[in-house]
Design an enzyme around this catalytic site. Structure first.
Site, PDB file in Angstrom:
ATOM      1  N   LEU A  42       1.724   5.165   1.829  1.00 10.23           N
ATOM      2  CA  LEU A  42       1.706   5.844   3.125  1.00 10.23           C
ATOM      3  C   LEU A  42       1.552   7.345   2.927  1.00 10.23           C
ATOM      4  O   LEU A  42       2.238   7.948   2.086  1.00 10.23           O
ATOM      5  CB  LEU A  42       2.988   5.553   3.894  1.00 10.23           C
ATOM      6  CG  LEU A  42       2.885   6.002   5.345  1.00 10.23           C
ATOM      7  CD1 LEU A  42       2.125   4.977   6.175  1.00 10.23           C
ATOM      8  CD2 LEU A  42       4.241   6.252   5.954  1.00 10.23           C
ATOM      9  N   ASP A  71       7.729 -11.450  10.718  1.00 10.36           N
ATOM     10  CA  ASP A  71       8.325 -10.569   9.704  1.00 10.36           C
ATOM     11  C   ASP A  71       9.450  -9.719  10.303  1.00 10.36           C
ATOM     12  O   ASP A  71       9.540  -8.520  10.055  1.00 10.36           O
ATOM     13  CB  ASP A  71       7.238  -9.673   9.089  1.00 10.36           C
ATOM     14  CG  ASP A  71       7.665  -9.114   7.733  1.00 10.36           C
ATOM     15  OD1 ASP A  71       8.716  -9.539   7.217  1.00 10.36           O
ATOM     16  OD2 ASP A  71       6.952  -8.243   7.198  1.00 10.36           O
ATOM     17  N   GLY A  87       0.814  -1.216   0.000  1.00  9.52           N
ATOM     18  CA  GLY A  87       0.000   0.000   0.000  1.00  9.52           C
ATOM     19  C   GLY A  87       0.840   1.255   0.000  1.00  9.52           C
ATOM     20  O   GLY A  87       2.058   1.199  -0.169  1.00  9.52           O
TER      21      GLY A  87
HETATM   22  N1  LIG Z   1       3.013   4.648  11.783  1.00  8.50           N
HETATM   23  C1  LIG Z   1       3.965   4.960  10.915  1.00  8.50           C
HETATM   24  N2  LIG Z   1       4.653   6.110  11.026  1.00  8.50           N
HETATM   25  C2  LIG Z   1       5.634   6.416  10.148  1.00  8.50           C
HETATM   26  N3  LIG Z   1       5.978   5.654   9.107  1.00  8.50           N
HETATM   27  C3  LIG Z   1       5.339   4.492   8.938  1.00  8.50           C
HETATM   28  C4  LIG Z   1       4.289   4.092   9.819  1.00  8.50           C
HETATM   29  N4  LIG Z   1       3.822   2.891   9.402  1.00  8.50           N
HETATM   30  C5  LIG Z   1       4.524   2.570   8.321  1.00  8.50           C
HETATM   31  N5  LIG Z   1       5.451   3.516   8.025  1.00  8.50           N
HETATM   32  C6  LIG Z   1       6.391   3.535   6.910  1.00  8.50           C
HETATM   33  O1  LIG Z   1       5.648   3.238   5.733  1.00  8.50           O
HETATM   34  C7  LIG Z   1       6.365   2.386   4.890  1.00  8.50           C
HETATM   35  C8  LIG Z   1       5.516   1.162   4.547  1.00  8.50           C
HETATM   36  O2  LIG Z   1       4.994   0.616   5.736  1.00  8.50           O
HETATM   37  P1  LIG Z   1       4.752  -0.924   5.933  1.00  8.50           P
HETATM   38  O3  LIG Z   1       6.057  -1.616   6.143  1.00  8.50           O
HETATM   39  O4  LIG Z   1       3.735  -1.082   7.016  1.00  8.50           O
HETATM   40  O5  LIG Z   1       4.082  -1.287   4.533  1.00  8.50           O
HETATM   41  P2  LIG Z   1       4.303  -2.477   3.533  1.00  8.50           P
HETATM   42  O6  LIG Z   1       3.600  -2.086   2.313  1.00  8.50           O
HETATM   43  O7  LIG Z   1       3.882  -3.736   4.173  1.00  8.50           O
HETATM   44  O8  LIG Z   1       5.858  -2.416   3.337  1.00  8.50           O
HETATM   45  P3  LIG Z   1       6.895  -3.534   2.945  1.00  8.50           P
HETATM   46  O9  LIG Z   1       7.438  -3.048   1.664  1.00  8.50           O
HETATM   47  O10 LIG Z   1       7.899  -3.587   4.057  1.00  8.50           O
HETATM   48  O11 LIG Z   1       6.155  -4.803   2.832  1.00  8.50           O
HETATM   49  C9  LIG Z   1       7.677   2.073   5.608  1.00  8.50           C
HETATM   50  O12 LIG Z   1       8.691   2.911   5.073  1.00  8.50           O
HETATM   51  C10 LIG Z   1       7.430   2.452   7.038  1.00  8.50           C
HETATM   52  O13 LIG Z   1       8.612   2.936   7.638  1.00  8.50           O
END
Ligand SMILES: Nc1ncnc2c1ncn2[C@@H]1O[C@H](COP(=O)(O)OP(=O)(O)OP(=O)(O)O)[C@@H](O)[C@H]1O
Length: 526
Positions: free
Chosen positions: A120, A228, A118
């Protein structure tokens, strides 16, 4: 008072104290004949400057998309659909700016980047202007993750710290998107590790060991496996808050319940797909075996070794196929003797990994027994005063900021109240007494049998005895404060601070400003 964050103007210094809780303004006394500063204590500002946060985020967090490529996680169709290569999708991400999540008051303000599952956004509450993180996923994606993640976050909100607060979950644009609104956190451990030269000091690693075993304990006692473990999935709190020392877990997309509805453990299976990042995954995971609590802890130890040594022996192994590579990495993990893997580290790490590797599939790890040696180590090596606010990033990371480098060259602001020699020697005696009593209590804890299955982690019990350095009030006030002191307190006073099973089964208290079941019907039916 230890100063860690500073902002300077021509006539004054503004510094947060080492709790990050209070802003002190040191005003230059222009008219005074003696040089010095007067001190004014200001409450911490409630509202944060969104542009500053945006710049800060861009500087200290890698582009999530780059990161996901590095860890080799397959990008979901949703993430692929959001590539900026197509003008349509780029405008999609832009079109969400200014939109509210469900019927809440949280609005997306700036696009920060996209992960595997997704995007952010930086968001803001309409009235309070409090900034939040908003994670967004397409409503029509093949494998919706966000709602699952929301459910796991919900289960973990009872933990006093280490999990971002969840504000709401809801649709944007009639369900074209789903959004999870959560507490905005700071940089990741991956980024901090890089910033600190690719290695953390032993003290930082020991303190992280305590925080993280305790955090995993909380996750496991909530019936969940994390699955993870990797440095990018642990974020610090924001630097200008009391959470700058607190390690938070994010990205719960791979979580799984190990405890079934009837209370029994999931069953052992083989030929399972790999889950997680190969560098840190446990040997069992590498071998395609179903994961359990032991595997989370094993992965955690690999990550801690990586933090200290900067490298793991199986990095750099290549093969023609992914399966072959995973197999070779698994073999390297099996063939590397634990003392070799933990060489140059205190013996406690060898013993920790040995005891974790010897756990059976369903066995509950003895978290207290795993933690005790690290409190002892900290006490032995670092004249423990539970001043766990000393982490590598509170030094080197901020020193990289030009303002702080400038500040370092300036004379230290002098506090008006001079501390007499008598009071210094009094505090030294007090500290020595405190340390002695703490060592005795840690020893007593080491001699006790480990807490059993009926007990679990505390939800914000704080530190009522105050013996550990004042973590209680701060913890109760929102999970900041002095985590090590609080963790120690919980382990020393398990009876007082542990939740009953009944309490654990109560629904989590979600700060949902929709004031209704925030799950949108569209999402629930998926
Ligand atoms: N609460 C938060 N505050 C600040 N940054 C956040 C927060 N939650 C997520 N992020 C940032 O958003 C990005 C994506 O978050 P997350 O890892 O949850 O998503 P993902 O799509 O599962 O990513 P990945 O590519 O690791 O699978 C990361 O760079 C993370 O540092």
């Amino acid at each position: 008072m230890q100063i860690i964050l500073s902002i300077k103007s021509s006539s004054s210094y503004a510094n947060y104290d080492n709790n990050g809780d209070t802003l002190y303004v040191f005003k230059r006394r222009q008219s005074s004949t003696t040089s010095g500063f007067s001190i004014r204590k200001l409450p911490q500002p409630q509202e944060t400057n969104i542009d500053f946060l945006y710049e800060y985020y861009q500087k200290y967090n890698k582009n999530p998309r780059q990161r996901s490529r590095q860890t080799g996680k397959a990008a979901s169709p949703a993430a692929a659909a959001n590539t900026t290569e197509t003008g349509k999708n780029q405008s999609d991400t832009e079109s969400l700016i200014g939109k509210y999540v469900g019927n809440s008051k949280y609005m997306a303000v700036k696009y920060l980047g996209g992960g595997s599952f997704g995007n952010l956004y930086l968001g803001q509450h309409r009235d309070s202007r409090v900034t939040v993180a908003i994670k967004i996923e397409r409503g029509d994606c093949d494998k919706p993750q966000l709602f699952l993640e929301y459910r796991f976050y919900k289960k973990l909100t009872r933990l006093p710290r280490g999990v971002p607060k969840i504000y709401t979950f809801g649709p944007i644009e009639d369900g074209r998107w789903n959004a999870l609104v959560m507490e905005l956190l700071g940089p990741s451990l991956e980024k901090m590790h890089e910033n600190c030269g690719g290695r953390f000091s032993l003290r930082t690693v020991i303190q992280m060991t305590i925080q993280m075993i305790h955090l995993y304990r909380g996750i496991h006692e909530s019936g969940i496996l994390y699955r993870d473990t990797k440095p990018a999935n642990f974020l610090l709190g924001q630097p200008n808050t009391g959470k700058w020392w607190i390690i938070h877990v994010i990205d719960l997309g791979f979580c799984k319940e190990w405890r079934r509805e009837d209370g029994s453990h999931i069953v052992y299976q083989e030929n399972k797909p790999f889950t997680g990042t190969v560098r840190y995954m446990s040997i069992n995971n590498n071998m395609g075996r179903e994961q359990s609590r032991r595997d989370d802890l094993e992965a955690l130890v690999y990550m801690l070794i990586y933090f200290y040594k900067g490298r793991l022996p199986w990095q750099g192994i290549t093969a023609n196929t992914i399966i072959e590579r995973y197999r070779m990495i698994g073999e390297c993990k099996v063939n590397t003797p634990i003392p070799t893997l933990c060489s140059d580290m205190p013996m406690e790490y060898t013993l920790l990994l040995q005891s974790i590797r010897s756990l059976h599939f369903e066995e509950r790890p003895s978290y207290s027994n795993l933690l005790t040696p690290f409190f002892q180590l900290l006490a032995r090596e670092y004249a423990l005063e539970m001043n766990d606010r000393v982490y590598d990033w509170t030094m080197s990371h901020e020193i990289k900021s030009p303002t702080l480098r400038f500040m370092q060259q300036q004379p230290e602001p002098v506090e008006e109240q001079s501390v007499s020699e008598k009071s210094i020697s009094y505090s030294a005696t007090k500290a020595a007494k405190y340390r002695k009593s703490l060592m005795n209590r840690i020893q007593a804890m080491a001699n006790q049998p480990d807490d059993d299955n009926s007990k679990s982690v505390s939800a914000g019990t704080g530190n009522p005895g105050g013996s550990g350095g004042g973590g209680g009030a701060a913890a109760a006030a929102g999970g900041g404060g002095n985590p090590l002191a609080d963790i120690l307190h919980q382990h020393l006073n398990t009876d007082q601070s542990l939740l009953s099973t009944k309490q654990l089964n109560q629904p989590a208290n979600i700060m949902d400003d929709n004031n209704h079941n925030s799950t949108s019907p569209t999402t629930q039916s998926k």
